[in-house]
Design a protein around this motif. Structure first.
Motif, PDB file in Angstrom:
ATOM      1  N   THR A 185      -5.132  -2.035  -3.813  1.00 56.79           N
ATOM      2  CA  THR A 185      -4.190  -2.792  -2.988  1.00 56.79           C
ATOM      3  C   THR A 185      -3.035  -3.312  -3.829  1.00 56.79           C
ATOM      4  OG1 THR A 185      -5.981  -3.424  -1.490  1.00 56.79           O
ATOM      5  CG2 THR A 185      -3.973  -4.733  -1.406  1.00 56.79           C
ATOM      6  N   ASP A 186      -3.348  -3.818  -5.021  1.00 54.39           N
ATOM      7  CA  ASP A 186      -2.275  -4.298  -5.904  1.00 54.39           C
ATOM      8  C   ASP A 186      -1.342  -3.154  -6.308  1.00 54.39           C
ATOM      9  OD1 ASP A 186      -3.393  -6.791  -5.749  1.00 54.39           O
ATOM     10  OD2 ASP A 186      -4.538  -6.597  -7.627  1.00 54.39           O
ATOM     11  N   LYS A 196       0.958  -2.180  -3.401  1.00 56.85           N
ATOM     12  CA  LYS A 196       2.085  -3.082  -3.203  1.00 56.85           C
ATOM     13  C   LYS A 196       3.210  -2.750  -4.177  1.00 56.85           C
ATOM     14  CE  LYS A 196      -0.612  -6.954  -1.383  1.00 56.85           C
ATOM     15  NZ  LYS A 196      -1.055  -8.365  -1.642  1.00 56.85           N
TER      16      LYS A 196
END
Length: 586
Positions: A560-561, A564
């Motif tokens: 997820t990081d 982004k």
């Protein structure tokens, strides 16, 4: 009140009487041993009511003259109503003293028609003759009538001004009692000719017909042909010298001499008028041909080729200028080559000094073959403006007319070629047309006797197309780069655009891979959770499920990081590519 005059010897009333008619009744009167029904007229007189036999009445007259006049007028109206072609008109004049009054009226009459003869001579000018066909459709003979024929096309119409007009008032129904009517829906738009004339002349000599002087020469069609044919047959039987005179006259007429015009042409405002020089006499329901034109005109022989009319041969024709000084109304034209019939043509309305072309026969001695080679297309310009590449292509089409003149005389060929100016086509490397019409060009080509030649018509049209680079694939950009017509500067900029787009594409690939990983882990976690609900906590595998689920959660957080960060990088890469394209111009 009426006055009754009785028949002499009347039995019911020996004398005349006056009174008011009460009515008529039927009474039975004894005659011998029988009783007969007799009509009795009941009249109220000063002496009382009298009943008289109707058969004894000789005359009845109204005592009031005004009533007598009203009866006559009513009978006249009834009589006129039976004749639809006649109307009663009353004329009232005010003023003192006598004066001369002239009354005129207009009646419907057929328009006059024209017919022409054109004599072509090898050495002299073409000779044009014209006749006006005039018909007397009235019930009265024309005796020494002054006649003027007007050529034009006025706007005319018919309107009923005789019958009274009434405006119907609508019928309104009370709303309470009005009912709906069923709707109705419309569907979706889902030549014995020369013999006839000679017969007329012979008849004129026998009967003194003054109109025969105005009859047309041989070759022109006569009106009422069936009636004239029967008259001619009658003359053949009754006049033995008729056959000999026909043969003699026909031999003379093969020279096709001129006919003196019987009319004077003049311009009348926006119309044209032929004033007949001599008074015309014409019997009722008869027709006559009046000479109106008989002059040499300027013209030259041509052959007219149009593949849509005749694919192999052109048409023999005449290109002429109306130098007759008169307006030529539309009509048929009979063409003669010297003394030989050559064909028929159609002439449209031709003002003075105007030029026209007529065709009257097929030119069998000239052949034309049309060939259409494969067209070509080439790029003539490439420009770029703010990320939009405009490419201009020039399409070239050719049509070759191969012409063979097999005759022993030179030919002037007029080639009719489609005019496609409205489709952005323009002529190139082609001789200028002698005439340009809305739908075709006319080209002129001289063909010597016994020779062959060709005439080529070349047309070009520029067509444009646009490539929006921001919405295009790499192959479209590479296509523009590989075009030889592209400038080196534009190619260099497009190469740089591909490199910038490559950075954007790399980030997009990473994002798509992370998306696939996230979807894989999410599906695996769903499977593990389902297993945990079905597995007892005391089982060894239960702990393994928890450890694996925990590890996947940590991996999901890392993905997820990274996702982004890649989304921010993808935005920057896309903006950089779009900004570059926005400034890309050549």
């Amino acid at each position: 009140k009426i006055d009754i005059v009785m028949q002499p010897g009347a039995t019911t009333q020996p004398g005349n009487l006056s009174g008011t008619i009460i009515g008529i009744e039927v009474q039975k009167i004894p005659v011998g041993t029988a009783q007969l029904d007799t009509q009795m007229l009941n009249v109220l007189t000063s002496d009382g009511l009298r009943s008289i036999k109707l058969m004894d009445v000789q005359k009845v007259r109204f005592a009031n003259p005004l009533l007598e006049a009203e009866l006559k007028r009513a009978l006249d109206v009834l009589a006129l109503s039976h004749d639809t072609l006649k109307k009663a008109v009353q004329l009232h004049f005010s003023g003192d003293g006598e004066r001369r009054v002239k009354v005129g009226y207009v009646i419907e009459s057929p328009i006059w028609k024209t017919s022409y003869r054109l004599v072509l001579d090898k050495d002299g000018k073409p000779y044009l003759q014209g006749w006006a066909i005039v018909e007397n459709t009235t019930d009265e003979d024309w005796n020494s009538v002054k006649m003027a024929l007007v050529s034009g096309r006025p706007i005319s119409f018919k309107m009923d001004l005789y019958n009274p007009l009434y405006i119907n008032r609508p019928t309104v129904e009370p709303e309470l009692f009005a009912s709906l009517r069923p709707p109705a829906y419309e569907g979706g738009i889902r030549d014995r000719n020369a013999v006839d004339e000679l017969a007329a002349k012979r008849e004129s000599q026998l009967k003194g017909d003054s109109l025969s002087k105005m009859r047309p020469p041989a070759g022109e069609k006569q009106m009422n042909g069936a009636r004239r044919l029967s008259e001619t047959d009658g003359l053949r039987k009754s006049d033995p010298g008729f056959e000999r005179e026909v043969a003699k006259e026909l031999a003379e007429r093969m020279e096709l001499g001129s006919v003196t015009s019987a009319a004077t042409a003049s311009k009348l405002g926006d119309f044209f008028q032929y004033a007949i020089d001599h008074p015309v006499s014409l019997a009722r329901q008869k027709s006559a041909l009046l000479p109106i034109v008989g002059k040499d005109i300027e013209g030259s022989r041509v052959s007219i080729y149009n593949p849509a009319v005749q694919a192999k041969h052109p048409l023999l024709g005449l290109k002429f200028k109306n130098t007759s000084g008169a307006h030529l109304s539309q009509g048929p034209v009979t063409v003669f080559e010297g003394s030989t019939y050559a064909g028929d043509a159609r002439l449209l309305d031709t003002p003075p000094k105007d030029e026209r072309i007529i065709a009257y026969a097929v030119d069998l001695a000239t052949e034309v073959i049309v060939q259409t080679p494969n067209g070509s297309s080439k790029i003539t310009a490439i420009k770029s403006n703010k990320g939009i590449v405009s490419i201009t292509r020039r399409n070239r089409e050719e049509k070759v007319y191969k012409i063979t003149n097999k005759s022993d005389t030179d030919r002037t060929l007029l080639i009719e070629h489609p005019n496609r100016t409205n489709q952005q086509f323009k002529l190139v490397e082609t001789p200028k047309p002698v005439e340009e019409l809305a739908n075709l060009f006319r080209f002129e080509k001289k063909i010597p006797a016994g020779e062959s030649t060709e005439f080529k018509v070349t047309e070009e049209r520029d067509q444009g197309e646009q490539i929006v680079l921001s919405n295009s694939t790499d192959d479209s950009i590479r296509f523009v780069i590989n075009l030889s017509e592209s400038s080196p500067a534009l190619k260099a900029k497009l190469v740089q655009a591909l490199a910038t787009k490559g950075l954007w594409d790399a980030v997009q690939r990473d994002l798509r891979q992370i998306g696939l990983d996230v979807a894989r882990i999410t599906a695996d976690q769903t499977r593990i959770r389902n297993n945990l609900r079905e597995t007892p906590k005391e089982a060894e595998v239960y702990g393994d499920y928890l450890k694996k689920l925990s590890a996947q959660e940590k991996e999901m957080d890392a993905l997820t990081d990274k996702q982004k960060k890649l989304m921010a990088d993808e935005f920057k890469a896309r903006k950089a590519y779009e900004d570059y394209l926005g400034n890309l111009s050549d």
